[in-house]
Design an enzyme around this catalytic site. Sequence first.
Site, PDB file in Angstrom:
ATOM      1  N   ASP A 483       0.834  -1.202   0.000  1.00 25.35           N
ATOM      2  CA  ASP A 483       0.000   0.000   0.000  1.00 25.35           C
ATOM      3  C   ASP A 483       0.871   1.256   0.000  1.00 25.35           C
ATOM      4  O   ASP A 483       2.071   1.215   0.336  1.00 25.35           O
ATOM      5  CB  ASP A 483      -0.880  -0.041   1.263  1.00 25.35           C
ATOM      6  N   ASP A 553     -10.889   2.073  -3.079  1.00 23.52           N
ATOM      7  CA  ASP A 553     -11.454   1.804  -1.758  1.00 23.52           C
ATOM      8  C   ASP A 553     -12.973   1.822  -1.795  1.00 23.52           C
ATOM      9  O   ASP A 553     -13.624   1.526  -0.795  1.00 23.52           O
ATOM     10  CB  ASP A 553     -10.950   2.844  -0.744  1.00 23.52           C
TER      11      ASP A 553
END
Length: 734
Positions: A483, A553
């Site tokens: 990430d 997301d």
Amino acid sequence: MAIHCYENISKNVKKLFKLDTIDTSYVIGVVDEEMFLGHIYYGALLNDYHVAHTLRILENPFIPSQYNRDRVSFLDSFPMEYPAHGLGDYREDCISIVAENGSTGLSMQYVSHKIWKGKPELLHLPAAFGREDECTSLEILCEDACTGLQAALLYTVFEETGVMTRSVRIMNKGKGDIYLTKAFSACLDMDNKDFEALSLHGSWARERHIQRVPVSHGKFSVESVRGESSHQDHPFMALCTRGTNQEQGEVYAMHFVYSGNFKVSVQNSQFDQIRMVMGIHPDDFKWKLEPGEEFQAPEVVMVYSSRGLGKMTRTFHDFYRKHLIRSSYRDKKRPVLINNWEATYFDFNTEKLLAIAKQASLLGIEMLVMDDGWFGNRYDDNRALGDWIVNEEKLPGGLKYLVEEVNKLGMKFGIWMEPEMISPDSDLYREHPDWAIAIPGREGSLCRNQYVLDFSRRDVLDHTYESIAKILRSANIEYVKWDMNRQLTDIGSACLPPDRIGELYHRYVLGVYELQERMLEEFPYLLLENCSGGGARFDPGMLYYSPQIWCSDDTDAIERLKIQEGTALIYPLSTMGAHVSDCPNHAVGRTTPFETRGHVALSGTFGYELDVTKIPAKDRRMIPKQVEMYHKYNNLVREGDYYRIASYSENHYYDCYGVVSKDKKEALYTFVQVLNVPNYRSRRIYFKGLDPERKYKVEGEKGVYTGDVLMKAGYLVENLEGDFKSRLIHIVGN
Ligand code: DGJ
């Protein structure tokens, strides 16, 4: 050979290069006594090389330079292969410098060339690859005689896939230091064909929505100066002739194999000539080249389609699957995973994770992924990045115990990491405050309460590598979600000398590439999924390291229709990280049927992002069926040809796309009815991509129809009661 060089074509055209693929030609000319490199043609395959007359070399104002008699008007109108700054070409150029005497102008003239089978690697950069029987390369060496700066323009044609790649290597062969202030990778000059510019734009949780605007006079640019390819813009642009749709129209597309700052710009000049350029964003870029040093600019992938956007899409998909993704997972089903992020956020421990894993394993889920919060004192997102040591309060017995227990359930184990970051509240920062990117003497701007590590430093890179490798060595970890949750600011470094600060953005990206390369060398079996606060670094550069990237997301099935439509415009479905999550959805608060969430996620990598012990029993009961569908359809989804049939972002009511196997014996169409409409009994869908002669049976139905009928007369999808409903239509041919 797919690339030929022809000599002395006319009085003005000294050499002509013709680069062919199965359905495209690209033609370059060396022009005038001054050996300017001009662009002659890009488009559908030409059956002859006599095309130099289209250069308009003798038309006013497209006059030859005539030994400088009219060089300014020449440079300002001539279609250039690699336009340079400051000597008369007032359009957006590709290269600019600051020489030792402070001057900025230069000109790149042809010196020599070579043609060979295959394609070289690009030093320290991700790039497409191909065998000698798959591609042919041309390198044209150009020079600015005054400064001694050379540019090697590399072109590779991939004959079967119809793609051309371009990149540039710049070398200082002079005696003094030269600062590169712009080093773009590709340029395409051509007449305006009433173009529209298609690009992808977005924001967090809303990535890669399609946008199309007319190309008017002036410039239109898409760019990132955020240090990553970004949520906001995408390193891609396609010029489409007006009216281009999925099947018709000409498309010229460029896509940048790079994960940092970029700029792609299209300009319509005073003579209605179009110039499209792409490369590393020149803002804050200043690369010092001492005599003998060189700079490698990243690669651009160029696709031309004479048959609309659909053909462009399928060309990119085939090319990336074959010539960019390296992972052994590329051609394999990925394990169906369950990720605990939306299930628990930071509030988890071994017991909770094992409870999720136990339940998941009973439902057929194959891998548990432990997300953010397992290290240091990471109880929320305010701390601990950089302290890559297992938090034994949360995970007693450490990773080894947890992973062994998960493995005992017959499941694989995956882990989340954010190696590029450092929290001010971390042991690492307390020990090495100078490891963060910051302007000395100025308090750095925080974002998600974190700083970015200075990857221009060897010590920082080596330390970061060792911390992640230590974790991966400590247990049977088979997947990593890498990430990156903030953009770069405060460009400064405790180590780089002042005249090299302009190198930091690019050195940072090179550092990320180096770490991922090292990790994959040591752990070659790893399934790597890149991620950046959702999909802020979904780009071809990352694809070279990871066969899949987290799309967004936003896991809401309806929002995902637009995100996945934009993403699939260029990227194979096998690369799109897509999960079924709980409702109301955490990003938009919308409630959609569990079935629809499953159908939409099936066109990506497929997995779950929820607490399987807590969701409604009726949803849980659907999971084994969904997993079964994943196994049934994934080979087709991963390897088939993608067809866009209807777009919810255009019609606001329903979405439909399909994947057809290469042999056209099988197809899967996904139909999502976003909003129901009263008195509508069915929607007529015109299937695409089928073999007209073949007879197909729709699974679960009686009738048998030819591909011709299904494509021309269509198929009726009955009205589905309510909003957000969906249907999969699986058809099998004889
Ligand atoms: C952003 C990612 O996109 C999410 O999936 C999750 O991993 C969080 N970061 C964790 O901080």
